[in-house]
Design an enzyme around this catalytic site. Structure first.
Site, mmCIF file in Angstrom:
data_model
loop_
_atom_site.group_PDB
_atom_site.id
_atom_site.type_symbol
_atom_site.label_atom_id
_atom_site.label_comp_id
_atom_site.label_asym_id
_atom_site.label_seq_id
_atom_site.Cartn_x
_atom_site.Cartn_y
_atom_site.Cartn_z
ATOM 1 N N ASP A 124 26.024 36.651 6.950
ATOM 2 C CA ASP A 124 26.293 36.042 5.642
ATOM 3 C C ASP A 124 27.798 35.806 5.542
ATOM 4 O O ASP A 124 28.578 36.761 5.481
ATOM 5 C CB ASP A 124 25.811 36.983 4.531
ATOM 6 N N ARG A 161 22.765 32.827 7.858
ATOM 7 C CA ARG A 161 22.062 34.040 7.409
ATOM 8 C C ARG A 161 20.654 34.108 7.993
ATOM 9 O O ARG A 161 20.172 35.183 8.320
ATOM 10 C CB ARG A 161 21.977 34.054 5.876
ATOM 11 N N GLY A 178 19.648 21.621 8.207
ATOM 12 C CA GLY A 178 20.474 20.482 7.822
ATOM 13 C C GLY A 178 21.408 19.978 8.913
ATOM 14 O O GLY A 178 21.044 19.933 10.096
ATOM 15 N N GLY A 195 24.096 21.171 10.312
ATOM 16 C CA GLY A 195 24.461 22.114 11.369
ATOM 17 C C GLY A 195 23.401 22.196 12.455
ATOM 18 O O GLY A 195 23.723 22.319 13.641
ATOM 19 N N TYR A 212 32.721 22.584 -6.432
ATOM 20 C CA TYR A 212 32.396 22.160 -5.057
ATOM 21 C C TYR A 212 33.444 21.159 -4.566
ATOM 22 O O TYR A 212 33.963 21.294 -3.452
ATOM 23 C CB TYR A 212 30.994 21.544 -5.008
#
Ligand code: NAP
Length: 261
Positions: free
Chosen positions: A60, A34, A13, A15, A152
């Site tokens: 993580d 991760r 995505g 990043g 969120y």
């Protein structure tokens, strides 16, 4: 001394797009997520195509002590971080009473706890060197409660408020912190993980490139919060003229994430 840009959430995505852009600009990188296999593949590609140094830290960020482990990884490798890009994050959609408790704890740990603790760990060296920038990827969801994405949106409000406060605290130092607050971005994993039906969204979904452009703009300027598109700016800036209840109602309609009770 060599400096490195550390990017969390670089495996997919936004990043991943950011990692490609920073590498093209000649930055050496530390990539965190991760999925170590995906990070290794990206690192190999960027070393070959851009000739930069790329280190991979499989971590993580929802684990307790995650930020310290990332910091210690950089310390042990002797990597001086002068740009910290906090991009890792995810959403969980749906009604709060049906929400998986572990997923909620993981989301708040990644979106809020790890983000703040990474800043806490990396800021002292930036201040001592008088060199450093922190980029936080927040969201337009951080400016009002979004029904159906309640937790969120609350986690992104944390990121916006944290960034604004730190921006002011850091005036007079050489360190800058700013937030980029995108609207919906076309990254499949984000919607799949959230359980958010994309067909119900009633606003434009932008390419990850608009976030890359906004980060570039942030690095070149002195903004505290950046809303990447004209629509994002219209949506958020018009809020100040509209009653709060209506703002939340409009957000609910546009996001299309609310479930019936
Ligand atoms: N897509 C949108 O519409 C949108 C809009 C506004 C803001 N944003 C924000 O933009 C950021 C990136 O989102 P995206 O759309 O690019 O989502 P994405 O494609 O799902 O990517 C999320 C990234 O975060 C990492 N991540 C997730 N959980 C993690 C964990 N526990 N530990 C370490 N890394 C973890 C993932 O890597 P691994 O799975 O390999 O760990 C992945 O690299 C997020 O902060 C999101 O809230 C997204």
């Amino acid at each position: 001394m060599n400096f490195y840009t550390l990017i969390t959430g670089a495996s997919t995505g936004i990043g991943k797009y950011l990692a490609e852009d920073f590498a093209r600009m000649g930055d050496n990188l530390v990539l965190v997520a991760r999925s170590k296999d995906k990070l290794e593949a990206l690192a190999g590609e960027l070393r070959r195509s851009c000739g930069v140094e790329v280190h991979v830290c499989g971590q993580d960020l929802s684990e307790p002590g995650a930020a310290s482990k990332v910091f210690e990884f950089c310390e042990q490798m002797g990597l001086a971080i002068d740009k910290l890009v906090n991009c890792a994050g995810f959403s969980i959609a749906g009604n709060i009473e049906r929400m998986d408790e572990d997923a909620f704890v993981q989301m708040t740990s990644v979106n809020m706890v790890a983000l703040a603790l990474l800043i806490r760990r990396f800021l002292p060296a930036m201040l001592a060197r008088r060199r450093g920038t922190v980029v936080n990827i927040a969201s337009v969801a951080g400016f009002q409660g979004v029904p159906g994405m309640a937790c969120y949106s609350a986690s992104k409000a944390f990121v916006v408020n944290l960034t604004e406060a730190l921006f002011m605290e850091l005036q007079g130092t050489a360190i800058r912190v700013f937030a980029v607050c995108p609207g919906f971005i076309d990254t499949d994993d984000f919607f799949n993980r959230a359980g958010h039906d994309r067909s119900k969204i009633k606003v434009p979904v932008s390419s990850p490139q608009v976030v890359v452009k906004a980060v570039r703009q942030g690095l070149a300027g002195n903004a505290m919060v950046i809303l990447p598109t004209f629509f994002d700016r219209l949506l958020i800036n018009s809020q100040r003229f509209v009653p709060r209840k209506l703002v939340v109602l409009i957000g609910s309609f546009l996001a299309g994430a609310m479930e019936k009770r």
